[in-house]
Design an enzyme around this catalytic site. Structure first.
Site, PDB file in Angstrom:
ATOM      1  N   ALA A  47       0.840  -1.207   0.000  1.00 37.62           N
ATOM      2  CA  ALA A  47       0.000   0.000   0.000  1.00 37.62           C
ATOM      3  C   ALA A  47       0.868   1.246   0.000  1.00 37.62           C
ATOM      4  O   ALA A  47       1.806   1.364   0.799  1.00 37.62           O
ATOM      5  CB  ALA A  47      -0.907  -0.002   1.220  1.00 37.62           C
ATOM      6  N   GLU A 131      11.064  -4.352  16.348  1.00 38.88           N
ATOM      7  CA  GLU A 131      12.524  -4.197  16.505  1.00 38.88           C
ATOM      8  C   GLU A 131      13.047  -2.954  15.799  1.00 38.88           C
ATOM      9  O   GLU A 131      13.951  -2.260  16.297  1.00 38.88           O
ATOM     10  CB  GLU A 131      13.235  -5.441  15.954  1.00 38.88           C
ATOM     11  CG  GLU A 131      14.734  -5.433  16.100  1.00 38.88           C
ATOM     12  CD  GLU A 131      15.186  -5.471  17.555  1.00 38.88           C
ATOM     13  OE1 GLU A 131      14.950  -6.470  18.227  1.00 38.88           O
ATOM     14  OE2 GLU A 131      15.786  -4.473  18.016  1.00 38.88           O
ATOM     15  N   VAL A 134      13.367   1.165  17.206  1.00 37.61           N
ATOM     16  CA  VAL A 134      14.431   1.809  17.986  1.00 37.61           C
ATOM     17  C   VAL A 134      15.792   1.401  17.439  1.00 37.61           C
ATOM     18  O   VAL A 134      16.116   0.223  17.372  1.00 37.61           O
ATOM     19  CB  VAL A 134      14.357   1.424  19.487  1.00 37.61           C
ATOM     20  CG1 VAL A 134      15.432   2.158  20.274  1.00 37.61           C
ATOM     21  CG2 VAL A 134      12.983   1.732  20.057  1.00 37.61           C
ATOM     22  N   GLY A 136      17.288   1.410  14.472  1.00 41.37           N
ATOM     23  CA  GLY A 136      17.451   0.754  13.168  1.00 41.37           C
ATOM     24  C   GLY A 136      17.887  -0.687  13.248  1.00 41.37           C
ATOM     25  O   GLY A 136      17.167  -1.542  13.771  1.00 41.37           O
ATOM     26  N   ILE A 138      20.178  -2.149  14.962  1.00 36.67           N
ATOM     27  CA  ILE A 138      20.754  -2.684  16.208  1.00 36.67           C
ATOM     28  C   ILE A 138      19.727  -3.541  16.935  1.00 36.67           C
ATOM     29  O   ILE A 138      18.641  -3.064  17.258  1.00 36.67           O
ATOM     30  CB  ILE A 138      21.214  -1.550  17.162  1.00 36.67           C
ATOM     31  CG1 ILE A 138      22.162  -0.594  16.450  1.00 36.67           C
ATOM     32  CG2 ILE A 138      21.852  -2.118  18.409  1.00 36.67           C
ATOM     33  CD1 ILE A 138      22.572   0.612  17.291  1.00 36.67           C
ATOM     34  N   GLY A 189      20.889  13.815   3.491  1.00 36.26           N
ATOM     35  CA  GLY A 189      19.661  13.019   3.609  1.00 36.26           C
ATOM     36  C   GLY A 189      19.453  12.428   4.991  1.00 36.26           C
ATOM     37  O   GLY A 189      18.560  11.614   5.190  1.00 36.26           O
ATOM     38  N   LYS A 207      11.827   6.798  21.335  1.00 42.89           N
ATOM     39  CA  LYS A 207      12.619   5.563  21.465  1.00 42.89           C
ATOM     40  C   LYS A 207      12.927   5.275  22.930  1.00 42.89           C
ATOM     41  O   LYS A 207      12.897   4.123  23.376  1.00 42.89           O
ATOM     42  CB  LYS A 207      13.910   5.701  20.645  1.00 42.89           C
ATOM     43  CG  LYS A 207      13.632   5.775  19.141  1.00 42.89           C
ATOM     44  CD  LYS A 207      14.853   6.257  18.373  1.00 42.89           C
ATOM     45  CE  LYS A 207      14.597   6.289  16.877  1.00 42.89           C
ATOM     46  NZ  LYS A 207      15.661   6.949  16.115  1.00 42.89           N
TER      47      LYS A 207
HETATM   48  P1  NAP Z   1       8.846   6.978   3.757  1.00 40.37           P
HETATM   49  O1  NAP Z   1      10.033   6.821   2.873  1.00 40.37           O
HETATM   50  O2  NAP Z   1       8.215   8.295   3.887  1.00 40.37           O
HETATM   51  O3  NAP Z   1       7.748   5.922   3.271  1.00 40.37           O
HETATM   52  C1  NAP Z   1       6.435   5.913   3.743  1.00 40.37           C
HETATM   53  C2  NAP Z   1       5.601   5.073   2.795  1.00 40.37           C
HETATM   54  O4  NAP Z   1       4.304   4.979   3.327  1.00 40.37           O
HETATM   55  C3  NAP Z   1       5.478   5.675   1.401  1.00 40.37           C
HETATM   56  O5  NAP Z   1       5.544   4.657   0.440  1.00 40.37           O
HETATM   57  C4  NAP Z   1       4.102   6.308   1.397  1.00 40.37           C
HETATM   58  O6  NAP Z   1       3.486   6.303   0.140  1.00 40.37           O
HETATM   59  C5  NAP Z   1       3.362   5.365   2.322  1.00 40.37           C
HETATM   60  N1  NAP Z   1       2.240   6.020   2.980  1.00 40.37           N
HETATM   61  C6  NAP Z   1       2.267   7.027   3.856  1.00 40.37           C
HETATM   62  N2  NAP Z   1       1.021   7.368   4.228  1.00 40.37           N
HETATM   63  C7  NAP Z   1       0.202   6.552   3.572  1.00 40.37           C
HETATM   64  C8  NAP Z   1      -1.210   6.405   3.519  1.00 40.37           C
HETATM   65  N3  NAP Z   1      -1.999   7.190   4.234  1.00 40.37           N
HETATM   66  N4  NAP Z   1      -1.714   5.429   2.730  1.00 40.37           N
HETATM   67  C9  NAP Z   1      -0.917   4.646   1.977  1.00 40.37           C
HETATM   68  N5  NAP Z   1       0.432   4.725   2.002  1.00 40.37           N
HETATM   69  C10 NAP Z   1       0.961   5.672   2.774  1.00 40.37           C
HETATM   70  O7  NAP Z   1       9.169   6.497   5.255  1.00 40.37           O
HETATM   71  P2  NAP Z   1      10.328   5.495   5.726  1.00 40.37           P
HETATM   72  O8  NAP Z   1      11.600   6.265   5.897  1.00 40.37           O
HETATM   73  O9  NAP Z   1      10.336   4.284   4.881  1.00 40.37           O
HETATM   74  O10 NAP Z   1       9.849   5.159   7.215  1.00 40.37           O
HETATM   75  C11 NAP Z   1       8.797   4.249   7.439  1.00 40.37           C
HETATM   76  C12 NAP Z   1       8.669   3.930   8.926  1.00 40.37           C
HETATM   77  O11 NAP Z   1       9.903   3.371   9.368  1.00 40.37           O
HETATM   78  C13 NAP Z   1       8.411   5.132   9.829  1.00 40.37           C
HETATM   79  O12 NAP Z   1       7.595   4.742  10.903  1.00 40.37           O
HETATM   80  C14 NAP Z   1       9.796   5.492  10.345  1.00 40.37           C
HETATM   81  O13 NAP Z   1       9.754   6.155  11.590  1.00 40.37           O
HETATM   82  C15 NAP Z   1      10.382   4.114  10.482  1.00 40.37           C
HETATM   83  N6  NAP Z   1      11.841   4.107  10.454  1.00 40.37           N
HETATM   84  C16 NAP Z   1      12.488   4.660   9.399  1.00 40.37           C
HETATM   85  C17 NAP Z   1      13.870   4.667   9.391  1.00 40.37           C
HETATM   86  C18 NAP Z   1      14.623   5.263   8.236  1.00 40.37           C
HETATM   87  O14 NAP Z   1      15.849   5.353   8.349  1.00 40.37           O
HETATM   88  N7  NAP Z   1      13.996   5.644   7.159  1.00 40.37           N
HETATM   89  C19 NAP Z   1      14.583   4.102  10.465  1.00 40.37           C
HETATM   90  C20 NAP Z   1      13.869   3.513  11.511  1.00 40.37           C
HETATM   91  C21 NAP Z   1      12.486   3.527  11.505  1.00 40.37           C
HETATM   92  P3  NAP Z   1       4.054   7.244  -1.060  1.00 40.37           P
HETATM   93  O15 NAP Z   1       5.422   6.706  -1.363  1.00 40.37           O
HETATM   94  O16 NAP Z   1       3.102   7.067  -2.174  1.00 40.37           O
HETATM   95  O17 NAP Z   1       4.104   8.641  -0.495  1.00 40.37           O
HETATM   96  N1  HSE Z   2      15.420  10.208  12.154  1.00 39.67           N
HETATM   97  C1  HSE Z   2      15.929   9.044  12.803  1.00 39.67           C
HETATM   98  C2  HSE Z   2      17.397   9.259  13.148  1.00 39.67           C
HETATM   99  C3  HSE Z   2      15.748   7.847  11.895  1.00 39.67           C
HETATM  100  O1  HSE Z   2      18.005  10.248  12.720  1.00 39.67           O
HETATM  101  O2  HSE Z   2      17.957   8.446  13.879  1.00 39.67           O
HETATM  102  C4  HSE Z   2      15.743   6.547  12.623  1.00 39.67           C
HETATM  103  O3  HSE Z   2      14.701   6.418  13.538  1.00 39.67           O
END
Ligand code: NAP
Ligand code: HSE
Length: 436
Positions: A47, A131, A134, A136, A138, A189, A207
């Site tokens: 989705a 997991e 918090v 990433g 680790i 980024g 976290k």
């Molecule tokens: P992201 O790149 O912004 O991806 C979010 C995805 O969810 C996108 O594909 C977006 O669709 C989709 N989405 C958002 N709202 C939606 C909705 N209402 N209906 C359908 N699809 C929806 O985010 P991410 O960096 O992958 O992070 C995802 C999760 O992992 C978050 O909870 C974040 O806190 C956690 N996390 C991320 C990281 C990191 O380093 N990135 C590390 C640890 C945890 P579109 O692409 O079409 O906009």
């Molecule tokens: N924004 C977060 C960070 C991503 O900088 O650590 C991972 O949760």
């Protein structure tokens, strides 16, 4: 064993940075996943908001904009990597009610309303794994939830936000100002266009709440975490720290503590902190994360690695996928919520800590004595004083011994009101020093 499934179906909510990596790994190592679980995993849909966008490694035919229908489709596992509180919470609850076990990377949601997620998982007889929420890649949640379940954890302290660690590392290494280091983090980024959650400490606070709940078997929500970000940290603070043999880190600290009436409780706090350069957390640079756990029988444990990024986060998500899939295959369940201890969450003013205070004072006889007296009157013992005279004024740095944070704050407030104190340039906690 005739009831065992011949495949495990997986629905993915979110196809962004983490979601695309999850699919790529699931596809590239499908044989390994099947062997580790006992049956193949099959992705039933992904989705997203915009189905017209190309997603690396994801077959277009799997994309859907109907997240609600996919969440409630009854897949064995639903992975939520969309982020945010809503609609993620509604979708996760719908998935659980449809009988799916849930894997999420959503720290904001788990920290804000883990109670509802756990309760619904219990009611529906499904698993909840998180997991990736918090630090990433680790492994931190599973060690606290399972490996250390037989021990008594006294403190969890660490660097759990990569963006702020990168900014502070840059300020320390190149002498860059906060604004310059933040711009660099955005260019690379690490920091979002709106970096508030990272630099304001809210990401680390979410976290910390999750870690505290697991470590102390006590419900801790995000709003119970005392939180200060790094926006006020100046190049001068970083220089002063360096000169004294310290480095500044944004630390998340969750610890057992004693309340005003002698009761046992927990304190959870996030704030910029001066850490001695020889402390293992001081050498955690750039966007890396590291967490120290102190437990009665195990002693000190330190876990270090990549706390963010698509691939590292997907690694943690997929570890949970294997665990939940194995449970499905075996007809068993993973661990549920453990909050039996129900300790009070105490105000951070009761935390025992050390302070560093950097001020400009009048360079006159008796001023140093008056400042020392102010610390003594508030029950705070001084460890180090450094004075640097220039004309009528002097730069004065005081480092305290361990004292209650509240007494230290009151000392600083008192000093702020004295006419011999021209300005308070910086106040910061100090952690990681041995002794009193
Ligand atoms: P992201 O790149 O912004 O991806 C979010 C995805 O969810 C996108 O594909 C977006 O669709 C989709 N989405 C958002 N709202 C939606 C909705 N209402 N209906 C359908 N699809 C929806 O985010 P991410 O960096 O992958 O992070 C995802 C999760 O992992 C978050 O909870 C974040 O806190 C956690 N996390 C991320 C990281 C990191 O380093 N990135 C590390 C640890 C945890 P579109 O692409 O079409 O906009
Ligand atoms: N924004 C977060 C960070 C991503 O900088 O650590 C991972 O949760």
């Amino acid at each position: 064993m005739s009831n065992q499934p011949d495949e495990i179906t997986v629905a993915l909510l979110g196809g962004g940075t983490v979601g695309q990596q999850v699919v790529q790994q699931l596809t590239a190592h499908a044989g390994d996943f099947a062997a580790r679980v006992g049956v193949p995993l099959r992705l039933t849909g992904v989705a997203v908001r915009d189905t017209s966008l190309q997603r690396t490694g994801i077959d277009d035919s799997l994309l859907t904009a109907d997240a609600q229908a996919l969440a409630a489709s009854g897949a064995d596992l639903v992975i939520e990597v969309m982020g945010g509180i809503e609609p993620a919470r509604t979708l996760i609850l719908a998935a659980m009610r449809a009988g799916s076990s849930v894997i999420t990377a959503n720290k904001a949601l788990v920290a804000a309303d883990g109670a509802t997620l756990y309760a619904t998982a219990e009611e529906c007889g499904v698993d909840l794994y998180f997991e990736a929420a918090v630090a990433g890649a680790i492994p931190l949640i599973r060690p606290l939830r399972e490996s250390l379940a037989g021990d008594r954890v006294s403190k969890v302290m660490g660097i759990v936000n990569g963006t702020t660690n990168f900014i502070l590392s840059q300020m320390d290494e190149s002498g860059a100002d906060y604004a310059v280091a933040l711009a660099q983090a955005q260019q690379l980024g690490y920091a979002e266009a709106d970096p508030t959650a990272d630099v304001g400490g809210h990401d680390a606070a979410a976290k910390a709440a999750i870690l505290a709940e697991l470590a102390f078997h006590t419900r801790v929500t995000m709003d119970q975490v005392s939180c200060e970000g790094i926006e006020e940290v100046t190049a001068a603070d970083v220089d002063a720290a360096r000169e004294m043999g310290f480095v500044i880190k944004l630390l998340a600290v969750a610890e057992r503590a004693t309340g005003a009436s002698g009761e046992e409780g927990v304190i959870v706090r996030v704030h910029p902190t001066m850490v001695p350069r020889e402390h293992p957390l001081a050498s955690v640079r750039d966007a890396f994360n590291a967490v120290f756990i102190e437990a009665d029988a195990a002693g000190e444990i330190m876990l270090y690695g990549r706390g963010a990024g698509g691939q590292p986060t997907a690694s943690a998500v997929l570890g949970d996928v294997i665990a939940a899939a194995r449970n499905r295959f075996a007809g068993s369940r993973g661990p549920g919520e453990s909050i039996y201890a129900k300790l009070p969450v105490l105000p951070s003013s009761l935390a025992l800590t050390r302070y560093y205070v950097n001020m400009e004072v009048s360079d006159k006889p008796g001023v140093l004595a008056a400042i020392a007296q102010a610390f003594a009157d508030h029950g705070v013992s001084i460890q180090v004083v450094r004075q640097d005279g220039h004309g009528d004024e002097a730069g004065l740095i005081v480092r305290s011994h361990l004292a209650e944070a509240g007494a230290l704050q009151q000392t600083v407030e008192y000093l702020r009101g004295q006419d011999f104190v021209k300005s308070i340039l910086g106040v910061m906690r100090v952690e990681g020093e041995a002794g009193q």
